[in-house]
Design a protein around this motif. Structure first.
Motif, PDB file in Angstrom:
ATOM      1  N   PHE A  75      36.938 -20.826 -11.439  1.00 44.11           N
ATOM      2  CA  PHE A  75      36.849 -19.965 -12.363  1.00 44.11           C
ATOM      3  C   PHE A  75      37.740 -19.940 -13.729  1.00 44.11           C
ATOM      4  N   LEU A  76      38.622 -21.306 -13.381  1.00 40.40           N
ATOM      5  CA  LEU A  76      39.286 -21.781 -15.017  1.00 40.40           C
ATOM      6  C   LEU A  76      38.507 -22.974 -14.980  1.00 40.40           C
ATOM      7  N   GLY A 135      30.209 -21.259 -12.786  1.00 43.72           N
ATOM      8  CA  GLY A 135      30.046 -19.344 -11.851  1.00 43.72           C
ATOM      9  C   GLY A 135      29.397 -19.393 -10.323  1.00 43.72           C
ATOM     10  N   VAL A 164      32.809 -23.299 -20.642  1.00 43.63           N
ATOM     11  CA  VAL A 164      33.229 -21.623 -21.610  1.00 43.63           C
ATOM     12  C   VAL A 164      32.816 -21.984 -23.451  1.00 43.63           C
ATOM     13  N   ALA A 165      34.182 -22.098 -23.327  1.00 36.59           N
ATOM     14  CA  ALA A 165      34.721 -22.745 -24.231  1.00 36.59           C
ATOM     15  C   ALA A 165      34.962 -23.805 -25.035  1.00 36.59           C
ATOM     16  N   LYS A 199      35.005 -23.146 -15.287  1.00 32.19           N
ATOM     17  CA  LYS A 199      34.362 -22.454 -16.096  1.00 32.19           C
ATOM     18  C   LYS A 199      34.498 -21.699 -17.019  1.00 32.19           C
ATOM     19  N   MET A 200      35.654 -21.453 -17.576  1.00 34.64           N
ATOM     20  CA  MET A 200      35.782 -20.587 -18.613  1.00 34.64           C
ATOM     21  C   MET A 200      36.265 -21.726 -19.270  1.00 34.64           C
ATOM     22  N   VAL A 216      28.523 -24.458 -16.942  1.00 37.63           N
ATOM     23  CA  VAL A 216      29.111 -23.087 -17.240  1.00 37.63           C
ATOM     24  C   VAL A 216      27.947 -22.779 -16.064  1.00 37.63           C
ATOM     25  N   PHE A 218      35.935  -9.735 -13.943  1.00 37.17           N
ATOM     26  CA  PHE A 218      36.824 -10.528 -14.260  1.00 37.17           C
ATOM     27  C   PHE A 218      37.634  -9.199 -13.843  1.00 37.17           C
ATOM     28  N   ALA A 237      29.606 -11.441 -22.100  1.00 36.33           N
ATOM     29  CA  ALA A 237      30.659 -11.643 -22.333  1.00 36.33           C
ATOM     30  C   ALA A 237      31.008 -10.333 -21.476  1.00 36.33           C
ATOM     31  N   GLY A 275      31.175 -10.196 -17.949  1.00 41.12           N
ATOM     32  CA  GLY A 275      31.825 -10.802 -17.108  1.00 41.12           C
ATOM     33  C   GLY A 275      33.180 -10.091 -17.309  1.00 41.12           C
ATOM     34  N   LEU A 276      33.066  -9.982 -18.215  1.00 39.90           N
ATOM     35  CA  LEU A 276      34.620  -9.105 -18.395  1.00 39.90           C
ATOM     36  C   LEU A 276      35.252  -8.160 -17.362  1.00 39.90           C
TER      37      LEU A 276
END
Length: 145
Positions: free
Chosen positions: A91-92, A139, A98-99, A94-95, A135, A78, A71, A74-75
């Protein structure tokens, strides 16, 4: 496009900053996935001589530590290229994955999956592994999409 704040611009422009963050990201992935695989195999009945609660006490902090590294790195990655990443369908995806992995983990623990290790827990463990592998694949795919 507005200029990035100095620390973020440094990440985007320095020849070693972004690759170093990628290394931290990969170490986090290794910690998260490695510890989860061991725990999930145990939920599936592999290594039945190992007490599941004891293994969980060892594996879960490693998993959470790996996620923290993922995290944080990654942040930062990003933030250094947010506009480009937000325009990326991969990317969307992947997110979203993750969720879903997070929701699956929450459901697993809220229903007491470690204590039960029943058929539902086994399917949640399999879903966890598949989601985290997806994921990772997404990525990697970001760079080529």
């Amino acid at each position: 496009m507005d200029a990035l704040p100095a620390p973020l611009a440094w990440i985007a422009e320095h020849p070693y900053a972004f690759p170093a963050l990628e290394v931290v990201h990969i170490v986090g992935i290794a910690l998260l996935l490695g510890s989860l695989v061991l725990l999930e195999l145990r939920v599936w009945g592999v290594g039945a001589a190992l007490p599941l609660p004891a293994l969980a006490r060892l594996a879960l902090p490693v998993t959470l530590g790996g996620f923290a590294l993922i995290a944080a790195s990654g942040l930062l990655m990003f933030a250094a290229s947010a506009a480009e990443l937000l325009a990326s369908t991969t990317f969307l995806l992947k997110m979203a994955l993750v969720a879903l992995a997070g929701l699956n983990a929450a459901a697993f623990h809220l229903r007491g999956g470690l204590a039960r290790a029943d058929a539902v827990a086994r399917w949640q463990a399999a879903a966890s592994l598949l989601l985290w592998l997806a994921v990772i694949a997404a990525g990697r795919w970001i760079a080529y999409a």
